[in-house]
Design a protein around this motif. Structure first.
Motif, PDB file in Angstrom:
ATOM      1  N   TYR A  44      -5.740   5.113   2.690  1.00  0.00           N
ATOM      2  CA  TYR A  44      -4.601   4.304   3.140  1.00  0.00           C
ATOM      3  C   TYR A  44      -4.747   3.883   4.601  1.00  0.00           C
ATOM      4  O   TYR A  44      -4.595   2.709   4.947  1.00  0.00           O
ATOM      5  CB  TYR A  44      -3.309   5.102   2.943  1.00  0.00           C
ATOM      6  CG  TYR A  44      -2.098   4.525   3.646  1.00  0.00           C
ATOM      7  CD1 TYR A  44      -1.447   3.404   3.140  1.00  0.00           C
ATOM      8  CD2 TYR A  44      -1.609   5.101   4.828  1.00  0.00           C
ATOM      9  CE1 TYR A  44      -0.340   2.867   3.792  1.00  0.00           C
ATOM     10  CE2 TYR A  44      -0.499   4.577   5.476  1.00  0.00           C
ATOM     11  CZ  TYR A  44       0.129   3.460   4.961  1.00  0.00           C
ATOM     12  OH  TYR A  44       1.211   2.927   5.607  1.00  0.00           O
ATOM     13  N   GLU A  45      -5.057   4.835   5.472  1.00  0.00           N
ATOM     14  CA  GLU A  45      -5.142   4.546   6.899  1.00  0.00           C
ATOM     15  C   GLU A  45      -6.254   3.528   7.201  1.00  0.00           C
ATOM     16  O   GLU A  45      -6.083   2.632   8.041  1.00  0.00           O
ATOM     17  CB  GLU A  45      -5.401   5.831   7.703  1.00  0.00           C
ATOM     18  CG  GLU A  45      -4.253   6.821   7.672  1.00  0.00           C
ATOM     19  CD  GLU A  45      -4.243   7.688   6.403  1.00  0.00           C
ATOM     20  OE1 GLU A  45      -3.312   8.489   6.252  1.00  0.00           O
ATOM     21  OE2 GLU A  45      -5.176   7.543   5.587  1.00  0.00           O
ATOM     22  N   ASP A  92      -2.230   6.815  -1.216  1.00  0.00           N
ATOM     23  CA  ASP A  92      -3.507   6.312  -1.732  1.00  0.00           C
ATOM     24  C   ASP A  92      -4.679   6.818  -0.891  1.00  0.00           C
ATOM     25  O   ASP A  92      -4.563   6.987   0.328  1.00  0.00           O
ATOM     26  CB  ASP A  92      -3.525   4.775  -1.719  1.00  0.00           C
ATOM     27  CG  ASP A  92      -2.556   4.171  -2.728  1.00  0.00           C
ATOM     28  OD1 ASP A  92      -2.135   4.901  -3.637  1.00  0.00           O
ATOM     29  OD2 ASP A  92      -2.231   2.978  -2.589  1.00  0.00           O
ATOM     30  N   LEU A 131       0.841  -1.203   0.000  1.00  0.00           N
ATOM     31  CA  LEU A 131       0.000   0.000   0.000  1.00  0.00           C
ATOM     32  C   LEU A 131       0.873   1.249   0.000  1.00  0.00           C
ATOM     33  O   LEU A 131       1.984   1.246   0.528  1.00  0.00           O
ATOM     34  CB  LEU A 131      -0.898   0.012   1.239  1.00  0.00           C
ATOM     35  CG  LEU A 131      -1.883  -1.145   1.398  1.00  0.00           C
ATOM     36  CD1 LEU A 131      -2.616  -1.016   2.738  1.00  0.00           C
ATOM     37  CD2 LEU A 131      -2.877  -1.188   0.255  1.00  0.00           C
ATOM     38  N   SER A 132       0.351   2.304  -0.558  1.00  0.00           N
ATOM     39  CA  SER A 132       1.051   3.595  -0.550  1.00  0.00           C
ATOM     40  C   SER A 132       0.311   4.562   0.357  1.00  0.00           C
ATOM     41  O   SER A 132      -0.928   4.639   0.320  1.00  0.00           O
ATOM     42  CB  SER A 132       1.115   4.170  -1.968  1.00  0.00           C
ATOM     43  OG  SER A 132       1.565   5.513  -1.942  1.00  0.00           O
ATOM     44  N   ASP A 133       1.073   5.284   1.193  1.00  0.00           N
ATOM     45  CA  ASP A 133       0.413   6.248   2.079  1.00  0.00           C
ATOM     46  C   ASP A 133      -0.158   7.435   1.326  1.00  0.00           C
ATOM     47  O   ASP A 133      -0.797   8.306   1.916  1.00  0.00           O
ATOM     48  CB  ASP A 133       1.377   6.721   3.172  1.00  0.00           C
ATOM     49  CG  ASP A 133       2.637   7.372   2.605  1.00  0.00           C
ATOM     50  OD1 ASP A 133       2.729   7.552   1.376  1.00  0.00           O
ATOM     51  OD2 ASP A 133       3.535   7.690   3.402  1.00  0.00           O
ATOM     52  N   LYS A 136      -7.406   1.248   5.126  1.00  0.00           N
ATOM     53  CA  LYS A 136      -6.982  -0.052   4.595  1.00  0.00           C
ATOM     54  C   LYS A 136      -5.989  -0.732   5.536  1.00  0.00           C
ATOM     55  O   LYS A 136      -6.068  -1.938   5.769  1.00  0.00           O
ATOM     56  CB  LYS A 136      -6.362   0.129   3.207  1.00  0.00           C
ATOM     57  CG  LYS A 136      -7.353   0.541   2.132  1.00  0.00           C
ATOM     58  CD  LYS A 136      -6.639   0.841   0.817  1.00  0.00           C
ATOM     59  CE  LYS A 136      -7.606   1.346  -0.240  1.00  0.00           C
ATOM     60  NZ  LYS A 136      -6.904   1.735  -1.496  1.00  0.00           N
TER      61      LYS A 136
END
Length: 307
Positions: free
Chosen positions: A162-163, A159, A155-157, A165
């Motif tokens: 993100y938090e 995205d 995952l990319s922060d 997910k």
């Protein structure tokens, strides 16, 4: 995900976690263990939970009651406030890389006193019999946990969501851990006061390693007899107080050789390891090279590495 090559500790040996914030108490990192001073992570603890995956090499974990080896492809769980240290058991030529998730249990449980906290979180983090759990890809249930654990690193922060997910996947992992640990959770284990006594003695060593330390002085810091002092070190750290003091002094010597311009003689004396001859002998027995060779190896390997 940050690359890390060192660990920072408070005086009580609680780990400082840069980037760890109350609004989202989670960090991920890629630890290059071979680039740590002395090629190991010293004894430390932290309130947040530790979930990890071994990308390459073989890493050995020590806790007061366990010693476990983790090879590439394996992972693990370290409970809240558990004293632990790690060191690779591979050669200098092999890379030992560990991927880590560090998070506060409140990220999963929500507000203090919630049903989730009482039913699923507290039974694990309050269980002294659960210090560390090994996860093997050969076990079907563990393989599912490892796959989820690794998926977070993709995952990319940047995205959207993100938090959310990250929290969702960690919650899935936690529920699977809870299920797999159910039998151990029902085994009673009384709180062991020796854990705190051991921490007190370790803190004393870390604060006074430059001075002469007698076993009598060390034992008195935890209100113990010398015999009890030896017993606790033997049963929990699988070593003697004298050997632990020496290994800690040598670890500090490694740090100074790598990061200072002090002479070998100065470092030996400042770490309580005596004159150059004695320092050189025990350093070679411990590290398998002389202090001068260690300094050259470290400088040649890491001088051009980005910090």
């Amino acid at each position: 995900m940050k690359n890390i090559k060192k660990i920072e500790l408070l005086q009580n040996k609680e780990e400082i976690l840069p980037g760890f914030s109350s609004d989202f108490p989670y960090i991920s990192s890629r630890a290059e263990i071979d680039k740590y001073d002395g090629r190991f992570v010293p004894w430390h603890w932290h309130k947040p939970i530790e979930l990890f995956y071994i990308e390459s090499g073989v890493l050995e974990y020590y806790t007061p009651k366990n010693r476990l080896s983790f090879s590439a492809g394996m992972g693990g769980f370290v409970n809240s406030n558990v004293l632990h240290m790690t060191k690779p058991i591979s050669s200098y030529k092999d890379k030992t890389i560990q991927l880590l998730h560090i998070f506060d249990p409140e990220l999963i449980s929500g507000c203090h006193g919630s049903k989730i906290e009482k039913t699923y979180v507290m039974p694990i983090i309050a269980a002294p019999q659960i210090e560390i759990v090994a996860l093997s890809p050969d076990n079907c249930k563990h393989a599912d946990i490892l796959n989820l654990l690794c998926s977070i690193f993709k995952l990319s922060d940047k995205d959207l969501g993100y938090e959310i997910k990250v929290r969702e996947i960690l919650s899935q992992i936690w529920l699977m851990l809870f299920d797999s640990l159910s039998e151990r959770l029902y085994k009673r284990s009384l709180y062991d006061k020796n854990d705190e006594r051991l921490k007190m003695m370790m803190i004393y060593i870390h604060e006074h390693y430059t001075e002469k330390i007698t076993i009598s002085d060390l034992a008195s810091t935890a209100y113990l007899s010398e015999r009890e002092c030896f017993r606790i070190f033997r049963n929990y750290l699988h070593t003697t107080p004298t050997e632990y003091i020496r290994s800690y002094r040598l670890k500090e010597a490694c740090r100074l050789l790598a990061h200072s311009h002090d002479s070998v003689a100065e470092i030996g004396f400042s770490c309580g390891l005596g004159n150059s001859s004695y320092f050189g002998k025990i350093f070679k027995d411990y590290i398998n090279c002389t202090p001068v060779e260690y300094r050259k190896i470290w400088q040649n390997t890491h001088s051009n590495c980005p910090k």
